[in-house]
Design a protein around this motif. Structure first.
Motif, PDB file in Angstrom:
ATOM      1  N   ASP A 113      73.005  -1.332  59.155  1.00 46.64           N
ATOM      2  CA  ASP A 113      72.711   0.083  59.383  1.00 46.64           C
ATOM      3  C   ASP A 113      71.799   0.622  58.290  1.00 46.64           C
ATOM      4  O   ASP A 113      70.837   1.350  58.556  1.00 46.64           O
ATOM      5  CB  ASP A 113      74.011   0.881  59.426  1.00 46.64           C
ATOM      6  CG  ASP A 113      73.841   2.250  60.045  1.00 46.64           C
ATOM      7  OD1 ASP A 113      72.881   2.456  60.815  1.00 46.64           O
ATOM      8  OD2 ASP A 113      74.677   3.129  59.774  1.00 46.64           O
ATOM      9  N   SER A 114      72.064   0.218  57.055  1.00 51.81           N
ATOM     10  CA  SER A 114      71.279   0.709  55.931  1.00 51.81           C
ATOM     11  C   SER A 114      69.857   0.187  55.960  1.00 51.81           C
ATOM     12  O   SER A 114      68.906   0.921  55.636  1.00 51.81           O
ATOM     13  CB  SER A 114      71.965   0.292  54.621  1.00 51.81           C
ATOM     14  OG  SER A 114      71.191   0.672  53.512  1.00 51.81           O
ATOM     15  N   ASN A 115      69.679  -1.067  56.354  1.00 48.65           N
ATOM     16  CA  ASN A 115      68.358  -1.691  56.296  1.00 48.65           C
ATOM     17  C   ASN A 115      67.563  -1.581  57.591  1.00 48.65           C
ATOM     18  O   ASN A 115      66.349  -1.415  57.550  1.00 48.65           O
ATOM     19  CB  ASN A 115      68.497  -3.172  55.920  1.00 48.65           C
ATOM     20  CG  ASN A 115      68.816  -3.373  54.461  1.00 48.65           C
ATOM     21  OD1 ASN A 115      67.945  -3.383  53.612  1.00 48.65           O
ATOM     22  ND2 ASN A 115      70.099  -3.522  54.162  1.00 48.65           N
ATOM     23  N   GLY A 142      59.957  -6.071  54.257  1.00 49.64           N
ATOM     24  CA  GLY A 142      60.921  -7.117  54.550  1.00 49.64           C
ATOM     25  C   GLY A 142      61.281  -7.896  53.309  1.00 49.64           C
ATOM     26  O   GLY A 142      61.389  -7.341  52.215  1.00 49.64           O
ATOM     27  N   SER A 143      61.425  -9.212  53.470  1.00 50.99           N
ATOM     28  CA  SER A 143      61.816 -10.048  52.343  1.00 50.99           C
ATOM     29  C   SER A 143      61.552 -11.510  52.666  1.00 50.99           C
ATOM     30  O   SER A 143      61.614 -11.926  53.829  1.00 50.99           O
ATOM     31  CB  SER A 143      63.304  -9.862  52.029  1.00 50.99           C
ATOM     32  OG  SER A 143      63.757 -10.809  51.099  1.00 50.99           O
ATOM     33  N   ALA A 144      61.293 -12.281  51.613  1.00 45.29           N
ATOM     34  CA  ALA A 144      61.211 -13.728  51.777  1.00 45.29           C
ATOM     35  C   ALA A 144      62.532 -14.303  52.258  1.00 45.29           C
ATOM     36  O   ALA A 144      62.575 -15.419  52.774  1.00 45.29           O
ATOM     37  CB  ALA A 144      60.806 -14.378  50.456  1.00 45.29           C
ATOM     38  N   ALA A 145      63.607 -13.542  52.118  1.00 44.91           N
ATOM     39  CA  ALA A 145      64.921 -13.988  52.591  1.00 44.91           C
ATOM     40  C   ALA A 145      65.011 -14.010  54.108  1.00 44.91           C
ATOM     41  O   ALA A 145      65.969 -14.553  54.659  1.00 44.91           O
ATOM     42  CB  ALA A 145      66.016 -13.078  52.031  1.00 44.91           C
ATOM     43  N   SER A 146      64.008 -13.442  54.787  1.00 43.29           N
ATOM     44  CA  SER A 146      64.009 -13.477  56.252  1.00 43.29           C
ATOM     45  C   SER A 146      63.732 -14.885  56.777  1.00 43.29           C
ATOM     46  O   SER A 146      64.565 -15.454  57.491  1.00 43.29           O
ATOM     47  CB  SER A 146      62.982 -12.474  56.788  1.00 43.29           C
ATOM     48  OG  SER A 146      62.713 -12.697  58.149  1.00 43.29           O
ATOM     49  N   ALA A 159      69.503  -9.181  58.156  1.00 41.90           N
ATOM     50  CA  ALA A 159      68.961  -7.847  58.407  1.00 41.90           C
ATOM     51  C   ALA A 159      67.449  -7.833  58.252  1.00 41.90           C
ATOM     52  O   ALA A 159      66.723  -7.226  59.055  1.00 41.90           O
ATOM     53  CB  ALA A 159      69.604  -6.832  57.462  1.00 41.90           C
ATOM     54  N   LYS A 160      66.942  -8.508  57.235  1.00 40.41           N
ATOM     55  CA  LYS A 160      65.502  -8.545  57.031  1.00 40.41           C
ATOM     56  C   LYS A 160      64.805  -9.353  58.140  1.00 40.41           C
ATOM     57  O   LYS A 160      63.670  -9.042  58.520  1.00 40.41           O
ATOM     58  CB  LYS A 160      65.178  -9.126  55.657  1.00 40.41           C
ATOM     59  CG  LYS A 160      65.526  -8.186  54.514  1.00 40.41           C
ATOM     60  CD  LYS A 160      64.797  -6.852  54.632  1.00 40.41           C
ATOM     61  CE  LYS A 160      65.010  -5.971  53.432  1.00 40.41           C
ATOM     62  NZ  LYS A 160      64.314  -4.654  53.550  1.00 40.41           N
ATOM     63  N   ALA A 161      65.483 -10.371  58.666  1.00 43.96           N
ATOM     64  CA  ALA A 161      64.933 -11.100  59.807  1.00 43.96           C
ATOM     65  C   ALA A 161      64.830 -10.183  61.021  1.00 43.96           C
ATOM     66  O   ALA A 161      63.861 -10.252  61.786  1.00 43.96           O
ATOM     67  CB  ALA A 161      65.798 -12.315  60.126  1.00 43.96           C
ATOM     68  N   ALA A 162      65.823  -9.321  61.186  1.00 40.73           N
ATOM     69  CA  ALA A 162      65.779  -8.354  62.292  1.00 40.73           C
ATOM     70  C   ALA A 162      64.618  -7.391  62.138  1.00 40.73           C
ATOM     71  O   ALA A 162      63.971  -7.007  63.122  1.00 40.73           O
ATOM     72  CB  ALA A 162      67.099  -7.583  62.366  1.00 40.73           C
ATOM     73  N   LEU A 166      61.899  -6.832  65.055  1.00 47.07           N
ATOM     74  CA  LEU A 166      61.699  -5.550  65.748  1.00 47.07           C
ATOM     75  C   LEU A 166      60.276  -5.039  65.566  1.00 47.07           C
ATOM     76  O   LEU A 166      59.758  -4.305  66.412  1.00 47.07           O
ATOM     77  CB  LEU A 166      62.729  -4.516  65.286  1.00 47.07           C
ATOM     78  CG  LEU A 166      62.601  -3.870  63.898  1.00 47.07           C
ATOM     79  CD1 LEU A 166      61.645  -2.684  63.887  1.00 47.07           C
ATOM     80  CD2 LEU A 166      63.980  -3.401  63.415  1.00 47.07           C
ATOM     81  N   THR A 167      59.637  -5.430  64.464  1.00 41.06           N
ATOM     82  CA  THR A 167      58.263  -4.999  64.231  1.00 41.06           C
ATOM     83  C   THR A 167      57.319  -5.537  65.297  1.00 41.06           C
ATOM     84  O   THR A 167      56.413  -4.830  65.759  1.00 41.06           O
ATOM     85  CB  THR A 167      57.796  -5.450  62.836  1.00 41.06           C
ATOM     86  OG1 THR A 167      58.632  -4.838  61.849  1.00 41.06           O
ATOM     87  CG2 THR A 167      56.355  -5.068  62.587  1.00 41.06           C
ATOM     88  N   VAL A 168      57.521  -6.790  65.690  1.00 38.07           N
ATOM     89  CA  VAL A 168      56.678  -7.374  66.736  1.00 38.07           C
ATOM     90  C   VAL A 168      56.901  -6.654  68.063  1.00 38.07           C
ATOM     91  O   VAL A 168      55.952  -6.334  68.789  1.00 38.07           O
ATOM     92  CB  VAL A 168      56.949  -8.884  66.878  1.00 38.07           C
ATOM     93  CG1 VAL A 168      56.118  -9.475  68.008  1.00 38.07           C
ATOM     94  CG2 VAL A 168      56.657  -9.600  65.571  1.00 38.07           C
TER      95      VAL A 168
END
Length: 266
Positions: A113-115, A142-146, A159-162, A166-168
């Protein structure tokens, strides 16, 4: 290079410190009117004051974007401040994560929810105005953690993968509107918070200081071909380019800025 950003209007969430602050300052240097967002009034105002002192225009909006009402209020105040928002930078979020062993499903939902949902709230509130104006930029930090998920940051990585996903979808949704949507994914970044963490790391590992801790990390878990950490100003410069009219053909992308940290073909 003139990025042709003068008199554009931006909301940068989570811009009272760290990467968000660097983005807000960089956009202001390009002539953008900046809405600084945070949850701490003094820190957010300090960022805005730097912009104003340098001759730019900046205002502050506050609120926890994980709450519907607060996010709606922040969007409304940001829009009212300069008569609209052309550039939305979704940087706010949290990385607090206890990994697989310590986190409950509720913890995962709260971090999501936060991210993620915080960004979705502002996208829903601000892209209609961009559509009306025929131009806009939505940029997620985002993040390299995605693409390179960490077990000790499992919920954050997901969350960062999401965000990248969603951006695409958003870019496709905004086809033909003049609005682009992109993700910029930093690797380990030399923020003030990172310096604090390395100081603790140095103490717990018998190292002389934070600089020695950074060297040890770059020789170990944070090793990358560039052999250095990312600077917030470098991320900010990339955001400014993507936000500009010169970045019109950058759309639906996930741009890594990590010194080669992520071991994958992009």
């Amino acid at each position: 290079m003139d990025l042709q950003l003068r008199d554009k209007r931006a909301l940068v969430t989570g811009s009272s410190s760290g990467i968000g602050r660097a983005i807000a300052l960089s956009l202001a240097e390009e002539g953008v009117d900046v809405v600084v967002h945070g949850r701490d009034a003094d820190r957010a105002q300090a960022t805005a004051d730097v912009i104003v002192k340098a001759g730019g225009r900046a205002v502050v909006v506050l609120g926890d974007l994980a709450e519907d009402a607060a996010a709606a209020r922040a969007a409304a105040e940001a829009t009212a401040a300069f008569g609209g928002i052309d550039i939305l930078v979704n940087n706010a979020g949290t990385a607090e994560d206890t990994g697989w062993a310590g986190a409950t499903a509720t913890d995962w939902l709260s971090l999501y929810d936060s991210n993620v949902a915080s960004a979705v709230r502002l996208i829903g509130a601000l892209t209609p105005g961009m559509r009306d104006g025929g131009w806009g930029r939505v940029i997620q930090i985002g993040s390299a953690a995605s693409p390179y998920p960490l077990p000790e940051r499992a919920a954050y990585s997901a969350a960062k993968a999401a965000m990248a996903n969603l951006t695409v979808s958003l870019a496709k949704e905004l086809t033909g509107t003049g609005i682009t949507a992109n993700t910029i994914s930093p690797g380990p970044t030399l923020t003030d918070r990172f310096r604090e963490l390395t100081s603790s790391f140095a103490e717990s590992h018998g190292l002389s200081d934070s600089a020695a801790a950074i060297r040890a990390l770059l020789d170990g878990p944070l090793a990358c071909p560039s052999a250095r950490l990312v600077e917030p100003a470098e991320i900010a410069a990339l955001v400014a380019l993507v936000a500009s009219p010169l970045g019109a053909s950058i759309n639906g992308a996930n741009l890594r800025i990590d010194g080669g940290f992520t071991p994958t073909v992009n």
